[in-house]
Design a protein around this motif. Structure first.
Motif, mmCIF file in Angstrom:
data_model
loop_
_atom_site.group_PDB
_atom_site.id
_atom_site.type_symbol
_atom_site.label_atom_id
_atom_site.label_comp_id
_atom_site.label_asym_id
_atom_site.label_seq_id
_atom_site.Cartn_x
_atom_site.Cartn_y
_atom_site.Cartn_z
ATOM 1 N N ARG A 1 4.469 5.383 16.232
ATOM 2 C CA ARG A 1 4.807 6.009 17.088
ATOM 3 C C ARG A 1 6.404 5.434 16.677
ATOM 4 N NH1 ARG A 1 3.472 7.788 22.769
ATOM 5 N NH2 ARG A 1 1.166 8.660 21.877
ATOM 6 N N GLY A 2 7.999 6.190 16.694
ATOM 7 C CA GLY A 2 9.243 5.556 16.931
ATOM 8 C C GLY A 2 10.048 6.443 17.810
ATOM 9 N N THR A 3 11.047 6.002 17.229
ATOM 10 C CA THR A 3 12.350 6.798 18.544
ATOM 11 C C THR A 3 12.719 7.954 17.845
ATOM 12 O OG1 THR A 3 14.446 5.638 16.647
ATOM 13 C CG2 THR A 3 13.247 4.212 18.870
ATOM 14 N N ARG A 4 11.882 8.215 16.574
ATOM 15 C CA ARG A 4 12.564 10.193 15.744
ATOM 16 C C ARG A 4 11.035 10.287 16.071
ATOM 17 N NH1 ARG A 4 16.825 8.672 11.896
ATOM 18 N NH2 ARG A 4 18.211 7.488 13.188
ATOM 19 N N ALA A 5 10.956 10.082 15.304
ATOM 20 C CA ALA A 5 9.426 10.530 14.844
ATOM 21 C C ALA A 5 7.668 9.699 15.079
ATOM 22 C CB ALA A 5 8.902 10.546 13.367
ATOM 23 N N THR A 6 7.228 10.915 14.739
ATOM 24 C CA THR A 6 5.788 10.060 14.631
ATOM 25 C C THR A 6 4.854 10.132 12.765
ATOM 26 O OG1 THR A 6 5.125 10.326 17.491
ATOM 27 C CG2 THR A 6 3.367 8.892 16.154
ATOM 28 N N THR A 7 4.296 9.304 12.465
ATOM 29 C CA THR A 7 3.718 9.425 11.908
ATOM 30 C C THR A 7 2.105 8.857 11.222
ATOM 31 O OG1 THR A 7 5.568 8.799 10.077
ATOM 32 C CG2 THR A 7 3.833 8.231 8.833
ATOM 33 N N TYR A 8 1.705 9.794 10.766
ATOM 34 C CA TYR A 8 0.050 9.455 10.767
ATOM 35 C C TYR A 8 -0.383 9.259 9.808
ATOM 36 C CZ TYR A 8 -0.070 11.267 15.532
ATOM 37 O OH TYR A 8 0.320 11.591 16.936
ATOM 38 N N LEU A 9 -0.798 7.667 9.594
ATOM 39 C CA LEU A 9 -1.297 6.789 7.870
ATOM 40 C C LEU A 9 -2.260 7.286 7.902
ATOM 41 C CD1 LEU A 9 0.899 3.695 7.657
ATOM 42 C CD2 LEU A 9 1.372 6.200 6.980
ATOM 43 N N TYR A 10 -3.307 7.983 6.635
ATOM 44 C CA TYR A 10 -4.578 8.011 6.859
ATOM 45 C C TYR A 10 -4.521 6.308 6.194
ATOM 46 C CZ TYR A 10 -8.282 8.786 3.159
ATOM 47 O OH TYR A 10 -9.801 8.228 2.948
ATOM 48 N N VAL A 11 -6.200 5.804 6.345
ATOM 49 C CA VAL A 11 -6.615 4.487 5.287
ATOM 50 C C VAL A 11 -7.865 4.204 5.103
ATOM 51 C CG1 VAL A 11 -6.821 1.884 5.806
ATOM 52 C CG2 VAL A 11 -5.030 3.216 7.780
ATOM 53 N N GLY A 12 -8.049 4.020 3.435
ATOM 54 C CA GLY A 12 -9.276 4.922 3.196
ATOM 55 C C GLY A 12 -9.731 3.492 1.975
ATOM 56 N N ASP A 13 -10.445 3.274 1.855
ATOM 57 C CA ASP A 13 -11.438 2.195 1.047
ATOM 58 C C ASP A 13 -11.768 2.843 -0.107
ATOM 59 O OD1 ASP A 13 -12.081 -0.805 2.593
ATOM 60 O OD2 ASP A 13 -12.881 1.628 3.861
ATOM 61 N N ARG A 14 -10.973 2.132 -1.205
ATOM 62 C CA ARG A 14 -11.390 2.755 -2.804
ATOM 63 C C ARG A 14 -12.581 1.601 -3.102
ATOM 64 N NH1 ARG A 14 -6.186 3.902 -6.019
ATOM 65 N NH2 ARG A 14 -6.341 6.359 -5.104
ATOM 66 N N TRP A 15 -13.607 1.987 -2.780
ATOM 67 C CA TRP A 15 -14.672 1.069 -3.224
ATOM 68 C C TRP A 15 -14.835 0.817 -4.566
ATOM 69 C CZ3 TRP A 15 -15.993 -1.029 1.165
ATOM 70 C CH2 TRP A 15 -16.318 -0.437 2.466
ATOM 71 N N LYS A 16 -15.021 0.063 -4.575
ATOM 72 C CA LYS A 16 -15.971 -0.662 -6.358
ATOM 73 C C LYS A 16 -15.020 -0.871 -6.910
ATOM 74 C CE LYS A 16 -20.498 -1.075 -5.716
ATOM 75 N NZ LYS A 16 -22.166 -1.084 -7.082
ATOM 76 N N ASP A 17 -13.827 -1.381 -6.560
ATOM 77 C CA ASP A 17 -12.850 -0.745 -7.984
ATOM 78 C C ASP A 17 -12.115 -2.255 -8.191
ATOM 79 O OD1 ASP A 17 -10.262 0.323 -8.833
ATOM 80 O OD2 ASP A 17 -8.858 -0.353 -7.680
ATOM 81 N N PRO A 18 -12.747 -2.798 -9.251
ATOM 82 C CA PRO A 18 -14.237 -2.224 -9.988
ATOM 83 C C PRO A 18 -15.277 -3.081 -9.001
ATOM 84 C CG PRO A 18 -13.666 -3.526 -12.005
ATOM 85 C CD PRO A 18 -12.293 -3.944 -10.532
ATOM 86 N N THR A 19 -15.278 -3.996 -8.428
ATOM 87 C CA THR A 19 -16.464 -4.430 -8.033
ATOM 88 C C THR A 19 -15.764 -4.364 -6.241
ATOM 89 O OG1 THR A 19 -15.269 -6.325 -7.406
ATOM 90 C CG2 THR A 19 -15.969 -6.619 -9.659
ATOM 91 N N LEU A 20 -17.375 -4.592 -5.473
ATOM 92 C CA LEU A 20 -16.437 -4.967 -3.817
ATOM 93 C C LEU A 20 -15.737 -5.447 -3.514
ATOM 94 C CD1 LEU A 20 -20.322 -4.433 -2.386
ATOM 95 C CD2 LEU A 20 -18.687 -2.363 -2.520
ATOM 96 N N ALA A 21 -16.047 -6.894 -4.327
ATOM 97 C CA ALA A 21 -15.295 -8.126 -3.830
ATOM 98 C C ALA A 21 -13.698 -6.913 -3.293
ATOM 99 C CB ALA A 21 -15.293 -9.018 -4.385
ATOM 100 N N GLU A 22 -13.181 -6.831 -4.749
ATOM 101 C CA GLU A 22 -12.293 -5.270 -4.839
ATOM 102 C C GLU A 22 -11.417 -4.663 -4.234
ATOM 103 O OE1 GLU A 22 -11.508 -8.179 -9.544
ATOM 104 O OE2 GLU A 22 -13.085 -6.990 -9.193
ATOM 105 N N THR A 23 -12.189 -3.749 -3.961
ATOM 106 C CA THR A 23 -12.189 -2.580 -3.127
ATOM 107 C C THR A 23 -11.078 -2.501 -2.609
ATOM 108 O OG1 THR A 23 -14.703 -2.626 -2.229
ATOM 109 C CG2 THR A 23 -12.755 -1.462 -1.016
ATOM 110 N N LYS A 24 -10.111 -1.606 -2.697
ATOM 111 C CA LYS A 24 -8.489 -1.807 -2.355
ATOM 112 C C LYS A 24 -9.084 -0.646 -0.765
ATOM 113 C CE LYS A 24 -7.315 -3.585 -6.486
ATOM 114 N NZ LYS A 24 -8.732 -3.501 -7.093
ATOM 115 N N THR A 25 -7.928 -1.480 -0.051
ATOM 116 C CA THR A 25 -7.081 -0.406 0.727
ATOM 117 C C THR A 25 -5.914 0.438 0.332
ATOM 118 O OG1 THR A 25 -7.365 -2.459 1.917
ATOM 119 C CG2 THR A 25 -6.941 -0.957 3.376
ATOM 120 N N ILE A 26 -6.080 1.969 0.722
ATOM 121 C CA ILE A 26 -5.155 2.659 0.715
ATOM 122 C C ILE A 26 -4.642 3.761 1.681
ATOM 123 C CG2 ILE A 26 -5.184 5.248 -0.884
ATOM 124 C CD1 ILE A 26 -5.976 2.581 -2.585
#
Ligand code: DGJ
Length: 338
Positions: free
Chosen positions: A281-306
């Motif tokens: 939420r800012g002075t001019r607008a509110t932006t919503y960000l989706y956060v998701g997991d790109r699991w096993k990319d390629p290992t579980l430990a290397e899962t990416k946060t998108i």
């Protein structure tokens, strides 16, 4: 330009090149003087020290200008611990503390637990930080949750409770705090059949009431956000670590009236599974960000946060992946990368 100026310019360039090489391995803020920060998807997140950020299926809490993120430390892949990080731009994440140590924080519960989808809340009445998570055994047969609390965000978290909330088998989970401070634990219940909406007690340490949602529709990875008087929920189907279609539902009453599940984005949620929806939420607008997991990319430990911006309309949502975009934490606006 004089020879001296040329020399000075050359030295400055070498210095800047060295700096950018040194910074090139991490995921550092690329903010501009006018407050636009570039968020780039698809890479491992690294701390300024060069360590992989391990906070998968993350939960977030904003305090002032600081974002805190808790999540699964998949460094050991299975039997994760829970780590806490902080950031002011959702890009540069500083390791704060390992807040739950598998088998150590609660030795009575054993060392072989799969601690998944840890989410953090702050209770203004008790002034305690509360973490809820999926507290599982190796074959997902336990179907339990657990709750921890601490008087400081970076303090010593103690186990408050673990088990099946209100006796109901519970797996994938999230939390949601409504405008009046009422908090909910939402979990996939009864062998992944339904979603259970559990209203938490005033101190957020136990489940006080249960409402079954989406009976028999086998949803997991729920994430809820409120816009005005309308609640929107993202969720996935249950296909293990493999991505599947993200679906949207909305209602004006958390306990009833959820719309039919509408497919959004591509058929694999851009190879992610929902974890959170952030409100900027800012002075001019509110932006919503989706956060998701790109699991096993390629290992579980290397899962990416998108992360990518999503735009809600009255009854739907524009859910479109972006390799990168820019966000302005002051005005709350986002734009395509320039
Ligand atoms: C999907 C869930 O969303 C994850 O949290 C995890 O439990 C995996 N399934 C395990 O297969």
């Amino acid at each position: 330009m004089s020879r001296h100026t040329h020399l000075a310019t050359a030295l400055l360039c070498i210095g800047l090149m060295a700096m950018s090489t040194a910074c090139g391995t991490g995921r550092h803020s690329t903010g501009t003087p006018d407050n636009w920060v570039t968020i780039t998807n698809g890479q491992l997140w690294l701390t300024p020290e060069g360590d992989t950020v391990q906070a998968h299926a993350p939960g977030f809490l904003r305090q002032g200008n600081t974002w805190y993120m808790v999540g699964e430390d998949r460094g050991k892949e299975y039997n994760p611990d829970v780590n806490l990080y902080s950031s002011t731009d959702l890009q540069t994440w500083h390791f704060v503390k390992k807040i739950i140590r598998n088998g150590v924080t609660s030795p009575d519960l054993g060392t072989k637990r799969m601690i998944e989808r840890a989410k953090i809340l702050y209770n203004a009445k008790t002034k305690r930080y509360v973490v809820w998570c999926h507290w599982e055994a190796s074959n997902y047969g336990a179907s339990e949750a657990a709750c921890f609390s601490s008087d400081r965000i970076d303090g010593d978290y103690r186990l408050e409770w673990s088990g099946r909330p209100m006796g109901i088998k519970s797996r994938d989970c999230n939390v949601f705090v409504d405008n009046d401070g009422t908090a909910y634990f939402i979990a996939t219940t009864e062998e992944n059949q339904h979603l259970g909406l559990f209203r938490l007690s005033d101190n957020y340490l136990s489940a006080a009431a249960h409402t079954q949602l989406f009976p028999g529709q086998q949803r997991e990875a729920p994430a809820i956000v409120r816009l005005g008087n309308r609640y929107f929920m993202f969720s996935s189907a249950c296909t293990g670590w493999a991505p599947n279609q993200c679906k949207l539902s909305w209602t004006d009453d958390l306990h009833r009236g959820w719309s039919d599940l509408e497919p959004i984005g591509d058929s694999k949620a851009f190879r992610t599974q929902p974890a959170a929806i952030l409100e900027i939420r800012g002075t001019r607008a509110t932006t919503y960000l989706y956060v998701g997991d790109r699991w096993k990319d390629p290992t579980l430990a290397e899962t990416k946060t998108i992360m990518f911006p999503v735009t809600f309309t009255d009854t739907s949502c524009d859910f479109q992946y972006r390799d990168s975009f820019q966000i302005n934490f002051k005005t709350g606006e986002w734009r395509e990368k320039r």
